[in-house]
Structures are given as C-alpha cells and as structure tokens.
Scaffold this motif. Structure first.
Motif, PDB file in Angstrom:
ATOM      1  N   ASP A   1       0.769  -1.308  -0.349  1.00 38.20           N
ATOM      2  CA  ASP A   1       0.076   0.248  -0.363  1.00 38.20           C
ATOM      3  C   ASP A   1       0.619   0.951   0.332  1.00 38.20           C
ATOM      4  N   GLU A   2       2.044   1.435   0.656  1.00 33.57           N
ATOM      5  CA  GLU A   2       2.419   2.853   0.776  1.00 33.57           C
ATOM      6  C   GLU A   2       3.297   2.366  -0.341  1.00 33.57           C
ATOM      7  N   ILE A   3       4.176   1.798  -0.825  1.00 35.38           N
ATOM      8  CA  ILE A   3       4.650   1.481  -2.372  1.00 35.38           C
ATOM      9  C   ILE A   3       3.460   2.688  -3.664  1.00 35.38           C
ATOM     10  N   ALA A   4       1.897   1.494  -3.820  1.00 34.24           N
ATOM     11  CA  ALA A   4       1.450   2.301  -4.631  1.00 34.24           C
ATOM     12  C   ALA A   4       0.668   4.041  -4.166  1.00 34.24           C
ATOM     13  N   ASP A   5       0.987   4.124  -3.224  1.00 34.27           N
ATOM     14  CA  ASP A   5       1.285   4.853  -2.731  1.00 34.27           C
ATOM     15  C   ASP A   5       1.724   6.156  -2.893  1.00 34.27           C
ATOM     16  N   ALA A   6       2.706   5.897  -3.515  1.00 40.53           N
ATOM     17  CA  ALA A   6       3.754   6.967  -3.765  1.00 40.53           C
ATOM     18  C   ALA A   6       3.883   7.127  -5.132  1.00 40.53           C
ATOM     19  N   ALA A   7       3.258   6.556  -5.928  1.00 43.80           N
ATOM     20  CA  ALA A   7       2.020   6.765  -6.728  1.00 43.80           C
ATOM     21  C   ALA A   7       0.844   8.035  -6.919  1.00 43.80           C
TER      22      ALA A   7
END
Length: 138
Positions: A32-38
C-alpha cells in the motif's frame, strides 16, 4: 545500531531492474505504501488518469502467466502493481486535443518511477515490465 536513511541520490544509484525475485509474500502495508507513492505524484491537471491495482496470490499468478514467452523470471513473483489507464477526465481530454498531446503515458511513467524508488526505499526490488499479454491481464 543506527540505520542511515537513503537519500534520493542513494536510491538512484542503487535502483536496478531485478530479475531474481524471492517468492516471499510482501506485507500488504508495504505494498500500500509503495502504491501510495504513485498517488502522490503530479499529473496533468492533477487528473491521475490511471488506476493502481495491487495483485497478490492468485491475481499475481494470473499476471505472471500473461507474460507470454518473455520475462520468465516473473513466474514466482509474489506481487505485482499493475497500472491501467483511466481516461475519464474531461478537462484533460480537452487539453490533449487542443495541444495534440497525450499526457497519460507521461503521467504513468512518473507514477511508475515513484513506485520503483519507494519500493527500493522499503527494501523491495522491482522491474518494470513492457512485454505482456494485455488482454489476459485485463
């Protein structure tokens, strides 16, 4: 022991396209954190004309099978982040027509870059895939 935070320069120097992944499950909060970067990246008219799909378990297996005859190294990858276009923003459609330009692929490129650097920062390797069977992934 102190852990030194990585600077952006550190990330740029360490980032590479991994082709030897562990089949270990990745924690949902990290994904979720990785996707939130986008999500936090700039986009034309702040339209964010893309959707981010986190694929794990059975969905990840289906995505890996859509690789065609290429990218055999993804067969046991535990998670994929798939980005799809979402072209419903009328303001951006008008700008694209007026300027004879298509900002969506540029915006997706920016989002993908952020995903790769945030993943690395969180200790997750990545590889951007360009060869796949689009209809199967859909």
């Amino acid at each position: 022991m102190c852990i030194k935070e990585m600077t952006f320069r550190d990330l740029v120097q360490k980032r590479y396209s991994c082709r030897d992944f562990l089949d270990t499950e990745i924690d949902k909060n990290i994904l979720d954190e990785i996707a939130d970067a986008a999500r936090l990246q700039p986009s034309a008219v702040n339209s964010q004309q893309y959707k981010i799909h986190i694929c794990t378990k059975n969905a990840a297996r289906r995505v890996s099978k859509a690789r065609g005859m290429y990218n055999r190294f993804i067969d046991n990858v535990p998670a994929f982040i798939v980005i799809t276009e979402d072209r419903r923003n009328i303001a951006l459609k008008a700008i694209n027509l007026a300027q004879y330009n298509d900002w969506v692929p540029i915006d997706i490129g920016i989002a993908v870059s952020a995903i790769c650097y945030r993943a690395l920062e969180l200790g997750v390797s990545s590889c951007i895939l360009g060869l796949y069977k689009e209809k199967e992934i859909q």
